[in-house]
Design a protein around this motif. Structure first.
Motif, PDB file in Angstrom:
ATOM      1  N   THR A  49      46.211  35.330  42.697  1.00  0.00           N
ATOM      2  CA  THR A  49      45.363  35.946  43.715  1.00  0.00           C
ATOM      3  C   THR A  49      45.139  37.422  43.434  1.00  0.00           C
ATOM      4  O   THR A  49      44.012  37.932  43.541  1.00  0.00           O
ATOM      5  CB  THR A  49      45.995  35.772  45.110  1.00  0.00           C
ATOM      6  OG1 THR A  49      46.129  34.381  45.402  1.00  0.00           O
ATOM      7  CG2 THR A  49      45.149  36.432  46.180  1.00  0.00           C
ATOM      8  N   VAL A  52      42.722  37.659  40.481  1.00  0.00           N
ATOM      9  CA  VAL A  52      41.350  37.363  40.911  1.00  0.00           C
ATOM     10  C   VAL A  52      40.805  38.510  41.752  1.00  0.00           C
ATOM     11  O   VAL A  52      39.622  38.876  41.646  1.00  0.00           O
ATOM     12  CB  VAL A  52      41.317  36.037  41.701  1.00  0.00           C
ATOM     13  CG1 VAL A  52      39.940  35.791  42.308  1.00  0.00           C
ATOM     14  CG2 VAL A  52      41.701  34.869  40.799  1.00  0.00           C
ATOM     15  N   ASN A  53      41.663  39.113  42.567  1.00  0.00           N
ATOM     16  CA  ASN A  53      41.242  40.251  43.376  1.00  0.00           C
ATOM     17  C   ASN A  53      40.837  41.433  42.506  1.00  0.00           C
ATOM     18  O   ASN A  53      39.888  42.171  42.836  1.00  0.00           O
ATOM     19  CB  ASN A  53      42.379  40.661  44.315  1.00  0.00           C
ATOM     20  CG  ASN A  53      42.046  41.893  45.123  1.00  0.00           C
ATOM     21  OD1 ASN A  53      41.168  41.879  45.966  1.00  0.00           O
ATOM     22  ND2 ASN A  53      42.757  42.976  44.859  1.00  0.00           N
ATOM     23  N   GLY A  56      37.402  40.770  41.406  1.00  0.00           N
ATOM     24  CA  GLY A  56      36.506  40.957  42.542  1.00  0.00           C
ATOM     25  C   GLY A  56      36.257  42.427  42.842  1.00  0.00           C
ATOM     26  O   GLY A  56      35.119  42.835  43.127  1.00  0.00           O
ATOM     27  N   THR A 136      34.217  41.879  52.460  1.00  0.00           N
ATOM     28  CA  THR A 136      33.255  40.905  51.927  1.00  0.00           C
ATOM     29  C   THR A 136      32.069  40.714  52.858  1.00  0.00           C
ATOM     30  O   THR A 136      30.909  40.755  52.438  1.00  0.00           O
ATOM     31  CB  THR A 136      33.955  39.557  51.670  1.00  0.00           C
ATOM     32  OG1 THR A 136      35.027  39.744  50.752  1.00  0.00           O
ATOM     33  CG2 THR A 136      32.973  38.542  51.105  1.00  0.00           C
ATOM     34  N   LEU A 149      30.803  36.727  45.114  1.00  0.00           N
ATOM     35  CA  LEU A 149      31.922  36.826  44.162  1.00  0.00           C
ATOM     36  C   LEU A 149      33.162  37.405  44.842  1.00  0.00           C
ATOM     37  O   LEU A 149      34.290  37.002  44.540  1.00  0.00           O
ATOM     38  CB  LEU A 149      31.511  37.696  42.969  1.00  0.00           C
ATOM     39  CG  LEU A 149      30.445  37.099  42.035  1.00  0.00           C
ATOM     40  CD1 LEU A 149      30.052  38.108  40.963  1.00  0.00           C
ATOM     41  CD2 LEU A 149      30.961  35.812  41.381  1.00  0.00           C
ATOM     42  N   ILE A 152      35.485  34.897  46.707  1.00  0.00           N
ATOM     43  CA  ILE A 152      36.484  34.082  45.996  1.00  0.00           C
ATOM     44  C   ILE A 152      37.897  34.646  46.204  1.00  0.00           C
ATOM     45  O   ILE A 152      38.797  33.915  46.655  1.00  0.00           O
ATOM     46  CB  ILE A 152      36.126  33.967  44.509  1.00  0.00           C
ATOM     47  CG1 ILE A 152      34.779  33.243  44.343  1.00  0.00           C
ATOM     48  CG2 ILE A 152      37.232  33.223  43.750  1.00  0.00           C
ATOM     49  CD1 ILE A 152      34.283  33.189  42.912  1.00  0.00           C
ATOM     50  N   PRO A 153      38.152  35.936  45.876  1.00  0.00           N
ATOM     51  CA  PRO A 153      39.507  36.453  46.163  1.00  0.00           C
ATOM     52  C   PRO A 153      39.828  36.473  47.651  1.00  0.00           C
ATOM     53  O   PRO A 153      41.005  36.369  48.026  1.00  0.00           O
ATOM     54  CB  PRO A 153      39.477  37.875  45.578  1.00  0.00           C
ATOM     55  CG  PRO A 153      38.044  38.220  45.434  1.00  0.00           C
ATOM     56  CD  PRO A 153      37.333  36.941  45.176  1.00  0.00           C
ATOM     57  N   LEU A 155      39.090  34.128  49.793  1.00  0.00           N
ATOM     58  CA  LEU A 155      39.621  32.792  50.077  1.00  0.00           C
ATOM     59  C   LEU A 155      41.021  32.635  49.482  1.00  0.00           C
ATOM     60  O   LEU A 155      41.886  31.981  50.090  1.00  0.00           O
ATOM     61  CB  LEU A 155      38.674  31.730  49.510  1.00  0.00           C
ATOM     62  CG  LEU A 155      37.287  31.669  50.174  1.00  0.00           C
ATOM     63  CD1 LEU A 155      36.391  30.659  49.447  1.00  0.00           C
ATOM     64  CD2 LEU A 155      37.407  31.295  51.649  1.00  0.00           C
ATOM     65  N   PHE A 156      41.263  33.226  48.317  1.00  0.00           N
ATOM     66  CA  PHE A 156      42.605  33.187  47.717  1.00  0.00           C
ATOM     67  C   PHE A 156      43.609  33.898  48.620  1.00  0.00           C
ATOM     68  O   PHE A 156      44.723  33.405  48.846  1.00  0.00           O
ATOM     69  CB  PHE A 156      42.581  33.832  46.326  1.00  0.00           C
ATOM     70  CG  PHE A 156      42.337  32.872  45.204  1.00  0.00           C
ATOM     71  CD1 PHE A 156      43.393  32.300  44.503  1.00  0.00           C
ATOM     72  CD2 PHE A 156      41.047  32.530  44.837  1.00  0.00           C
ATOM     73  CE1 PHE A 156      43.182  31.412  43.470  1.00  0.00           C
ATOM     74  CE2 PHE A 156      40.812  31.643  43.798  1.00  0.00           C
ATOM     75  CZ  PHE A 156      41.880  31.078  43.109  1.00  0.00           C
TER      76      PHE A 156
END
Length: 233
Positions: A49, A52-53, A56, A136, A149, A152-153, A155-156
């Motif tokens: 996470t 991915v962050n 992002g 976001t 985009l 996505i992080p 949601l993680f």
């Protein structure tokens, strides 16, 4: 002879050595193995996470979100990946390994802070380096594709916060159900049993012996144990 450290798994061409020994099948009792592995997978999810962050926040920066968030995302990933492993996963690993109340308490103390941080990351306060819901949603009016985009992080972070809360609840219920208490943790701290490997091993062997005895009660009595019949009761 102590086992050779095997975690983190470092490729041979890197001149560094693993810092910890980790073996679920060898060190964790079977009845705790599944829960311990799930917590390890939760730590992996937390690390993914943060990675991915970072991506992002980089996209967010390219869209005009500022350098601060990207810089903070780097710090989150570099600092919190090893700290989360050392500060909450290793204590719960050792707690399941040796039935240590002190390590359970260390896990609860740190992991509750981890859950709080995960919730803050999920919220996504601008300037904190997290692609959460606030950041976001507010960016949808500026750039739809970058906001998608960033989702996505987000949601993680949401999944990590939710699963972390569930994990905290399950471990707490297990610990309370097993008879653990703050007093027992204080006793371990006072006697130093929490850091003595010989005492830890003896406690583990005693626990295993007690479990074996519970499964075979008829073999627990020696020939010197007095026997009673119905007339003597």
């Amino acid at each position: 002879m102590a086992a050779e450290n095997n975690f983190p798994p470092i490729p041979g061409f890197i001149p560094l050595q693993p810092c910890f020994y980790q073996d679920f099948d060898e060190e964790i009792p079977e009845q705790h193995r599944t829960m311990c592995k799930r917590l390890y997978h939760l730590w992996i999810l937390h690390t993914i996470t943060l990675a991915v962050n970072l991506v992002g926040c980089f996209v967010w920066m390219l869209g005009g979100g500022g350098v601060t968030n990207f810089g903070m995302a780097i710090i989150w990933l570099i600092l919190f990946t090893p700290c989360s492993y050392v500060c909450w996963f290793r204590p719960i690993y050792k707690a399941f390994k040796t039935d240590s109340s002190f390590n359970f308490m260390a896990f609860f103390f740190v992991f509750m802070a981890q859950v709080g941080i995960s919730i803050i990351q999920c919220i996504g306060i601008p300037g904190w380096g997290n692609c959460g819901w606030l950041a976001t949603i507010s960016f949808f009016s500026y750039n739809l594709w970058i906001a998608l985009l960033m989702l996505i992080p987000t949601l993680f972070f949401t999944a990590t916060a939710t699963l972390s809360f569930i994990a905290l609840t399950k471990v707490h219920n297990f610990y309370r159900g097993s008879g653990g208490s703050i007093g027992k943790a204080q006793e371990e701290w006072t006697t130093g049993a929490w850091k003595n490997p010989h005492i830890q091993q003896a406690a583990q062997q005693a626990a295993m012996g007690a479990a074996t005895g519970a499964m075979m009660p008829d073999q627990q009595y020696s020939s010197n144990t007095p026997q009673y019949n119905d007339n003597q009761m």
